[in-house]
Enzyme design. Sequence first.
Site, PDB file in Angstrom:
ATOM      1  N   THR A 209       0.836  -1.128  -0.074  1.00  0.00           N
ATOM      2  CA  THR A 209       0.115   0.152   0.079  1.00  0.00           C
ATOM      3  C   THR A 209       0.888   1.024   0.028  1.00  0.00           C
ATOM      4  O   THR A 209       1.782   1.105   0.719  1.00  0.00           O
ATOM      5  CB  THR A 209      -1.016  -0.132   1.249  1.00  0.00           C
ATOM      6  N   GLU A 210       0.574   2.135  -0.879  1.00  0.00           N
ATOM      7  CA  GLU A 210       1.314   3.121  -0.870  1.00  0.00           C
ATOM      8  C   GLU A 210       1.729   4.039   0.066  1.00  0.00           C
ATOM      9  O   GLU A 210       2.531   4.999   0.151  1.00  0.00           O
ATOM     10  CB  GLU A 210       1.101   4.046  -2.430  1.00  0.00           C
ATOM     11  N   ASN A 211       0.769   4.026   1.156  1.00  0.00           N
ATOM     12  CA  ASN A 211       1.068   5.012   2.235  1.00  0.00           C
ATOM     13  C   ASN A 211       2.150   4.192   3.273  1.00  0.00           C
ATOM     14  O   ASN A 211       2.066   4.522   4.568  1.00  0.00           O
ATOM     15  CB  ASN A 211      -0.295   5.234   2.832  1.00  0.00           C
TER      16      ASN A 211
END
Lengths: 229, 229, 241, 241
Positions: A55-57
């Site tokens: 997940t890019e976060n």
Amino acid sequence: MSTVEHTDRGPLSREEMAAVVARDIPDGSYVNLGIGQPTTVAAHLRPGSGVVLHTENGMLGMGPVVTGDDADPDLTNAGKQPVSELPGASYFHHADSFAMMRGGHLDVCVLGAYQVSASGDLANWHTGAPDAIPAVGGAMDLATGAKDVLVMMTLFAKDGSPKLVPACTYPLTGVGCVSRVYTEVALFDVSGDDVVVLETWGESVAELVDRLQLRIARATRPRGPGRLR
Amino acid sequence: MSTVEHTDRGPLSREEMAAVVARDIPDGSYVNLGIGQPTTVAAHLRPGSGVVLHTENGMLGMGPVVTGDDADPDLTNAGKQPVSELPGASYFHHADSFAMMRGGHLDVCVLGAYQVSASGDLANWHTGAPDAIPAVGGAMDLATGAKDVLVMMTLFAKDGSPKLVPACTYPLTGVGCVSRVYTEVALFDVSGDDVVVLETWGESVAELVDRLQLRIARATRPRGPGRLR
Amino acid sequence: MSRTQFHTAAGGTTAAEAADAALSASGVASGMTVLVGGFGMAGMPVALVDALIRHGADELTVVSNNAGNGDTGLAALLAAGRVRKVICSFPRQSDSWVFDGLYRAGRLELEVVPQGTLAERMRAAGAGIGGFFCPTGAGTLLAEGKETRVIDGREHVLEMPLRGDVALIGAHRADRAGNLVYRKTARNFGPVMATAAATTVVQVGGVVEVGALDPEAVVTPAIYVDHVVDLRSTSGEEHAA
Amino acid sequence: MSRTQFHTAAGGTTAAEAADAALSASGVASGMTVLVGGFGMAGMPVALVDALIRHGADELTVVSNNAGNGDTGLAALLAAGRVRKVICSFPRQSDSWVFDGLYRAGRLELEVVPQGTLAERMRAAGAGIGGFFCPTGAGTLLAEGKETRVIDGREHVLEMPLRGDVALIGAHRADRAGNLVYRKTARNFGPVMATAAATTVVQVGGVVEVGALDPEAVVTPAIYVDHVVDLRSTSGEEHAA
């Protein structure tokens, strides 16, 4: 011919679309699932597939969405829903997370789209309407970075116009970045010079070509589950 | 006049030079001490000064050099000598370490030099000799990154020629990067338009000017211990 | 020189007063660029944004992933008319009505930056990189007016560093030396923003003694941390950070 | 796709055989660029360099901070005539006689890169950055022939990414998922090189179960790790990693 035509049934449901995408993701892939419909792919990944979700976060090894008492406000997916952490997970900051993406280390990302062009251009961030508030998030980075970008979308817009088009009319997210387009009636490979239809549901290739008004080739070799290339 | 002339004594010893550099480093500074003579500054930092040492091979909070059984091959300074870890230390990789340096987060670095020019150019990595093997290490990054670059060197080379010069004849490490030059006979500020002599040991400013053949100004304001600006 | 200062909610000082003291000490002022951490609410420095509202600085440029949710935090800062420009990746959300209204009324300037480019531009600012070529956004509206170059057959866009005067971020714990650790995906933009701002203010859910954090696991070294606001209440309980 | 493979010195397999198996599986071949971790001996993947010598690949470009010490490791690789070019920051050391001799005899090409630029060029390769402007080296011999640009009044040099075909690095521990942690300043170039190479081979002083590493403290996520050579001997003792 290696294109598979499922004319004995209707189009795919949304869940069936998610299952088809999951079917094609190679075992052991590092995968980012975009916000919205792509998120539903996770539930269809084969247990033991070894697929690791990014997940890019800032996380590898993301687990399913959780609710209620298990929700941790410090642990969310890119859609800001609470998720869980799987064994072997790791956390990193945003610059490292997008370096991972932009550096080509993710095998697959799955995104929604307004339009995809025959040459693999993607439009999924902005309608271009004069009163629209532009918001790109991580879409351009994902489209640019993953080795294979898979798009999940309906093949036709609400007005009946095709969303797989000769050239996008909506503002682009990325140029020539899409590998495959998964729709309720057909699966297309747009990574090469021609649009290749790999599979259809509920209609034949001939019927599809009529509706799309697009040059489409049939597959010349079979591509089984777990193979994107 | 604010230039202090210690004419009642001889030039500084190497240990005394280190003590003068240590005297001038502001409390609480983040400091990188270059390989060789600059390393000796550490022993002269005032206990309680709050100065934190950075080593470019990936650490803040570096302690003194250690020997014998205390030596840990995984814990070294930039000169590859075993060192210790102080409470509050942190480790990071090389790109993060040099980002810290290049990004201007270090307050002070102390370097040796072959030559420094009147405008603060530094030459300390390469003699330029045809058979010399060039080796730059972190010198250019340090010279470019720290807020204040302090040079420690003898004022004259073995052949008697000055090492504080109108323009460097050796290949440069950095352009206009040096703040101050600490030598056995004088302390110079080269951060401004003029070379300003702040302090002398063993000779007067007038004697020094004769020997250096360089335009040198006297200080017009006092700069006490712990002040570099 | 950057020795971390601590502002503690204890001994009669409330958390809000501690945050006010930190904001005051940070030197934040009208016209400045303020980096605000968080991705949604994870890592969002709510106490510091509230203190920024009370502080009163206006004509701010705010850099954050989003442009405020509901009526609190960044949204409240916007509603108070303190912000001239927002630089973010994703302003449009289901509950971004404050931003939406101000933007449509022409009262807010907006610069949309792809999320990874946003992070990398701040990383560049912190790392002393003067600019970088990046494939993200090439051939799109967001590259318009920007220098491009084909490198290894691929079009790249030249992106410039994005600096802050002040960064407001949330972390999990600080030690007394000023080192920070984060918690799970609340890490997000915090470590990058801490490097990119001249002054960094952090709210934490507790301060521990020097030595209590593993030096191998420190994410933000103390060199990047100027002010720490300890939200742990006097009763020993913690507020979310 | 990159699922980490483990090569273990146990059950009759020696550490050297495990390293040989990893090098073979890495696909390293003549003419490739090999990134070699370590700063001096700290973090130096000695077992992997020895395996590279036994492997026999030649015409290599080696990227490492130094160019070999004494007669072992990188120096032995150079002495065996396997290296065409060295890219490093600091070849000249008191015990770099192997490099010195080959270089002076004109049998080795040398590219000297400032240490921070060396790290940042590999970081760029791993991060998909096509090039970056950097003040380091501006106005010096090392900027000759390079594009420069004045940004914010300061001269910058355009530096390009530095990629490896294979990275050989040392780490402290891996978990069974392939995540890595390092020990003290032995971390140095390892995490950056792991991102910059198509295939990364790591020697570790032990492999632990999944879950034994704190996810907050993982330095190199498994996505960057292709082959792990476990140097822990069958007796349970560890070799240095």
